[in-house]
Design a protein around this motif. Sequence first.
Motif, short mmCIF file in Angstrom:
data_model
loop_
_atom_site.label_atom_id
_atom_site.label_comp_id
_atom_site.label_asym_id
_atom_site.label_seq_id
_atom_site.Cartn_x
_atom_site.Cartn_y
_atom_site.Cartn_z
N LEU A 43 0.81 -1.22 0.00
CA LEU A 43 0.00 0.00 0.00
C LEU A 43 0.85 1.27 0.00
N GLU A 44 2.16 1.12 -0.10
CA GLU A 44 3.04 2.28 -0.06
C GLU A 44 2.77 3.26 -1.20
N ALA A 45 2.57 2.77 -2.41
CA ALA A 45 2.30 3.65 -3.55
C ALA A 45 1.01 4.44 -3.33
N GLY A 46 -0.01 3.80 -2.77
CA GLY A 46 -1.27 4.48 -2.48
C GLY A 46 -1.12 5.54 -1.41
N ALA A 47 -0.31 5.24 -0.40
CA ALA A 47 -0.06 6.20 0.67
C ALA A 47 0.63 7.44 0.12
N VAL A 48 1.62 7.24 -0.75
CA VAL A 48 2.34 8.36 -1.36
C VAL A 48 1.40 9.14 -2.27
N ASP A 49 0.57 8.45 -3.04
CA ASP A 49 -0.37 9.13 -3.93
C ASP A 49 -1.37 9.96 -3.11
N GLY A 50 -1.84 9.42 -1.99
CA GLY A 50 -2.73 10.17 -1.11
C GLY A 50 -2.08 11.43 -0.59
N ARG A 51 -0.81 11.33 -0.22
CA ARG A 51 -0.06 12.52 0.21
C ARG A 51 0.03 13.53 -0.92
N ASP A 52 0.35 13.05 -2.10
CA ASP A 52 0.54 13.95 -3.24
C ASP A 52 -0.75 14.63 -3.67
N GLN A 53 -1.90 14.03 -3.39
CA GLN A 53 -3.19 14.61 -3.77
C GLN A 53 -3.69 15.65 -2.77
N CYS A 54 -3.08 15.71 -1.60
CA CYS A 54 -3.52 16.66 -0.57
C CYS A 54 -3.27 18.10 -1.03
N PRO A 55 -4.32 18.91 -1.12
CA PRO A 55 -4.17 20.27 -1.63
C PRO A 55 -3.47 21.23 -0.66
N VAL A 56 -3.35 20.84 0.60
CA VAL A 56 -2.72 21.71 1.59
C VAL A 56 -1.45 21.10 2.19
N ASP A 57 -0.95 20.04 1.59
CA ASP A 57 0.28 19.38 2.05
C ASP A 57 0.25 19.02 3.53
N ALA A 58 -0.85 18.43 3.96
CA ALA A 58 -1.02 18.07 5.38
C ALA A 58 -0.47 16.70 5.72
N ILE A 59 0.04 15.97 4.73
CA ILE A 59 0.50 14.60 4.96
C ILE A 59 2.00 14.50 4.76
N ASP A 60 2.64 13.83 5.72
CA ASP A 60 4.08 13.58 5.65
C ASP A 60 4.29 12.08 5.61
N ILE A 61 5.23 11.65 4.80
CA ILE A 61 5.60 10.24 4.72
C ILE A 61 7.02 10.10 5.28
N LYS A 62 7.15 9.27 6.28
CA LYS A 62 8.47 8.99 6.89
C LYS A 62 8.93 7.62 6.41
N GLU A 63 10.14 7.59 5.91
CA GLU A 63 10.70 6.31 5.43
C GLU A 63 11.24 5.49 6.58
#
Length: 63
Positions: A43-63
């Motif tokens: 589900l990593e690709a979906g998580a990144v896509d969800g972050r990228d779709q956020c219009p206010v950049d409210a999502i951070d992905i930590k590796e």
Amino acid sequence: MEAIVNKDTCIGCGACVGVCPEIYSFDDDGKAEAIDGDVPSDLEAGAVDGRDQCPVDAIDIKE
């Protein structure tokens, strides 16, 4: 990988939930939240896509 939603920035638009409901959902206040802990590898690709779709950049992905 871990997805983190900043509740102060989130506007509750639902873009992330629409893209990847396995990772993102709405809390009781109508803000997005991510699953606790590590994002499953399939589900990593979906998580990144969800972050990228956020219009206010409210999502951070930590590796």
